[in-house]
Write an enzyme that holds these catalytic residues in place. Structure first.
Site, PDB file in Angstrom:
ATOM      1  N   HIS A  37     -61.999  23.628 -85.649  1.00  0.00           N
ATOM      2  CA  HIS A  37     -63.251  23.123 -85.066  1.00  0.00           C
ATOM      3  C   HIS A  37     -62.982  22.591 -83.661  1.00  0.00           C
ATOM      4  O   HIS A  37     -63.809  22.740 -82.753  1.00  0.00           O
ATOM      5  CB  HIS A  37     -63.814  21.966 -85.905  1.00  0.00           C
ATOM      6  N   GLN A  61     -76.383  26.661 -98.930  1.00  0.00           N
ATOM      7  CA  GLN A  61     -75.451  27.790 -98.808  1.00  0.00           C
ATOM      8  C   GLN A  61     -74.369  27.751 -99.885  1.00  0.00           C
ATOM      9  O   GLN A  61     -73.447  28.551 -99.872  1.00  0.00           O
ATOM     10  CB  GLN A  61     -74.849  27.858 -97.411  1.00  0.00           C
ATOM     11  N   GLN A 154     -69.726  35.806 -91.215  1.00  0.00           N
ATOM     12  CA  GLN A 154     -70.722  34.820 -90.759  1.00  0.00           C
ATOM     13  C   GLN A 154     -71.065  35.029 -89.278  1.00  0.00           C
ATOM     14  O   GLN A 154     -72.231  35.106 -88.905  1.00  0.00           O
ATOM     15  CB  GLN A 154     -70.163  33.418 -90.993  1.00  0.00           C
TER      16      GLN A 154
HETATM   17  O1  PAF Z   1     -69.062  27.690 -90.951  1.00  0.00           O
HETATM   18  C1  PAF Z   1     -69.600  26.649 -91.367  1.00  0.00           C
HETATM   19  O2  PAF Z   1     -69.022  25.557 -91.373  1.00  0.00           O
HETATM   20  C2  PAF Z   1     -71.034  26.729 -91.892  1.00  0.00           C
HETATM   21  O3  PAF Z   1     -71.279  27.901 -92.582  1.00  0.00           O
HETATM   22  C3  PAF Z   1     -72.086  26.489 -90.798  1.00  0.00           C
HETATM   23  C4  PAF Z   1     -72.063  27.596 -89.750  1.00  0.00           C
HETATM   24  C5  PAF Z   1     -71.847  25.139 -90.125  1.00  0.00           C
HETATM   25  C6  PAF Z   1     -73.491  26.476 -91.418  1.00  0.00           C
HETATM   26  O4  PAF Z   1     -73.622  25.458 -92.358  1.00  0.00           O
END
Ligand code: PAF
Length: 197
Positions: A37, A61, A154
């Site tokens: 991150h 999710q 994603q």
């Molecule tokens: O990759 C993640 O941490 C999650 O899928 C996201 C993009 C923050 C959406 O909740």
């Protein structure tokens, strides 16, 4: 750096900055931040005038038997890391703030790829991701958004959604950050035993 917890208060701080022509970078996360991150935040800070890091554990999710309850939570440490890397705002809304009427009736989904690859094992997962990411785009008013290539499906689906729905947002893919062992950094790595690792 400021921690903001409501949709209205984020809009209130971002709107005047956007009016001044400042570029807004969004780094969406579910918290438990690590160096992966960190790489996304650094890119945004380098390229944008203002960086917003969202920290939201998005229930829609997660499948019924997934790890929503045990997913690591540490907002204070996350905010410290975001601040040390130069982020301007951490947006950390509650579930009630994001979904005041419970699960949304309107969702964003990909009609073909969401059921393939990782999606084949996680029904509804990408629909939840695309829905929350759309909300975060609209709430933050960002011009740029940063996603890691670790979650390849994603980022691919988000790029496609941005194109299909004409979001005026540039998506930045950021390279995978790995441990010395070669394992990609992930908040979920802490579930692994030595053998699994
Ligand atoms: O990759 C993640 O941490 C999650 O899928 C996201 C993009 C923050 C959406 O909740």
């Amino acid at each position: 750096m400021q921690i903001v917890t409501t949709v209205d208060s984020l809009r209130q701080v971002i709107k005047p900055l956007a009016k001044q022509g400042k570029t807004i970078g969004l780094v969406p996360t579910m918290g438990a931040l690590h160096a992966g991150h960190g790489a996304l935040i650094k890119e945004s800070v380098k390229e944008c005038d203002v960086t917003v890091v969202s920290v939201f554990l998005n229930p829609i999710q997660f499948g019924k038997n997934e790890d929503l309850d045990k997913y690591p939570k540490r907002l204070e440490a996350d905010a410290k890391l975001a601040e040390s890397l130069g982020a301007d705002f951490v947006f950390a809304p509650s579930v009630a703030e994001m979904y005041p009427d419970g699960d949304p009736l309107t969702m964003v989904r990909d009609e073909t790829l969401e059921g393939m690859y990782c999606g084949a094992y996680r029904p509804g997962h990408f629909r939840g991701v695309l829905t929350v990411v759309s909300k975060l785009f609209l709430i933050s008013g960002c011009n740029h958004a940063y996603f890691g290539e670790k979650d390849y499906q994603q980022v691919f689906l988000i790029e496609r959604m941005v194109k299909d729905l004409n979001f005026d947002i540039q998506i930045h893919r950021v390279k995978i950050v790995r441990e010395d062992s070669g394992l990609a950094l992930s908040s979920r790595n802490e579930y692994l035993t030595d053998e699994e690792r």
